[in-house]
Design a protein around this motif. Structure first.
Motif, short mmCIF file in Angstrom:
data_model
loop_
_atom_site.label_atom_id
_atom_site.label_comp_id
_atom_site.label_asym_id
_atom_site.label_seq_id
_atom_site.Cartn_x
_atom_site.Cartn_y
_atom_site.Cartn_z
N HIS A 85 -10.08 2.74 -23.68
CA HIS A 85 -9.23 1.78 -24.41
C HIS A 85 -9.46 0.37 -23.84
O HIS A 85 -9.68 -0.59 -24.59
N TYR A 95 -1.30 -3.89 -24.46
CA TYR A 95 -0.96 -3.38 -25.79
C TYR A 95 0.47 -2.83 -25.79
O TYR A 95 1.01 -2.49 -24.73
N ILE A 118 1.42 2.62 -28.07
CA ILE A 118 -0.02 2.88 -28.20
C ILE A 118 -0.64 3.23 -26.85
O ILE A 118 -1.75 3.74 -26.77
N LEU A 167 -8.75 0.45 -31.53
CA LEU A 167 -8.41 0.19 -30.12
C LEU A 167 -8.60 -1.29 -29.78
O LEU A 167 -7.81 -1.87 -29.06
N SER A 222 -5.65 -3.33 -30.85
CA SER A 222 -4.34 -2.85 -30.41
C SER A 222 -3.54 -3.84 -29.57
O SER A 222 -2.34 -3.67 -29.38
N ILE A 273 2.08 -1.71 -34.11
CA ILE A 273 1.47 -0.42 -34.44
C ILE A 273 1.28 -0.24 -35.95
O ILE A 273 0.26 0.27 -36.40
N ILE A 312 -1.78 -2.40 -37.05
CA ILE A 312 -3.10 -1.93 -36.54
C ILE A 312 -3.49 -0.65 -37.28
O ILE A 312 -4.64 -0.48 -37.66
#
Ligand SMILES: [Zn+2]
Length: 224
Positions: free
Chosen positions: A23, A37, A41, A181, A184, A189, A192
């Motif tokens: 990530h 982030y 997530i 990712l 993010s 959320i 994305i």
């Protein structure tokens, strides 16, 4: 740093942490300020990576060894989804009642038992519930870290939902996942997920995630 002794559970921990690292790798071109982030997530990439490793092992291991992998995976899901649901309810109710004063030990015990009974239903004997679970989990005593377990429950279901998309779309999903990712750190959320055609308000998305867990349970029954 991780303690690696070669056990399967150590392999799962490594897969989990590699997911976090991947990530961060996807965010490598972002400015420092955009490398963090939102918490729901935070556990997505890690659990996604666990699922990849588990499924890869299941496809090559003999039947009986696969059974222990499934057993661990199903137990983890029970923990992340059912137990954390009890803790989530406990915190919601505790904060509500705390508005009108402190709760006694007996009241906290009773609240804990009620929340766990509600979450576990008839799957366990309610007399075996540990009423002092509120004392034993450090998260409840960390001011500013309320609902500490929520990202894990969300992460489990969300990453399973992503995995269901991966099964559906195959190779095409890989670049979408990387884009997801990378984005993010700069969106919420809902936005994305929209970039990769996922609607987090859609019940189907979450049911597909739960179906993957159900498949594991059915596979476990078949193998045992
Ligand atoms: Zn993690």
């Amino acid at each position: 740093m991780t303690n690696f002794t070669g056990n399967f559970s150590d392999v799962v921990v490594l897969a989990h942490e590699i997911g976090h690292a991947y990530h961060s790798y996807c965010l490598r071109n972002e400015k420092m300020i955009n490398t963090d982030y939102p918490s729901p997530i935070a556990e997505t990439a890690s659990i996604f990576c666990e699922t990849i490793v588990n499924n890869a092992l299941l496809s090559i291991l003999p039947r009986d060894q696969g059974l222990s992998i499934l057993e661990k995976s199903i137990s983890d899901m029970g923990y992340y989804i059912v137990d954390f649901y009890a803790r989530y309810n406990f915190e919601i109710k505790l904060f509500e009642r705390r508005k009108s004063g402190q709760l006694s030990v007996e009241e906290l015990n009773e609240l804990m038992i009620n929340c766990m009974t509600e979450a576990y239903g008839d799957s366990i004997d309610y007399k075996t519930i540990h009423p002092y679970m509120w004392m034993n989990k450090v998260g409840y005593f960390m001011a500013g870290d309320e609902f500490l377990n929520f990202p894990y429950s969300f992460g489990v279901l969300f990453s399973k939902g992503l995995y269901a998309e991966y099964i559906k779309k195959g190779e095409e999903f890989v670049s979408q996942y990387n884009d997801f990712l990378s984005a993010s750190s700069k969106n919420n959320i809902f936005d994305i997920a929209k970039t990769i055609d996922i609607d987090v308000h859609s019940i189907d998305f979450w049911e597909n995630a739960l179906n993957l867990i159900q498949n594991d349970i059915e596979e476990f029954i078949k193998r045992s």
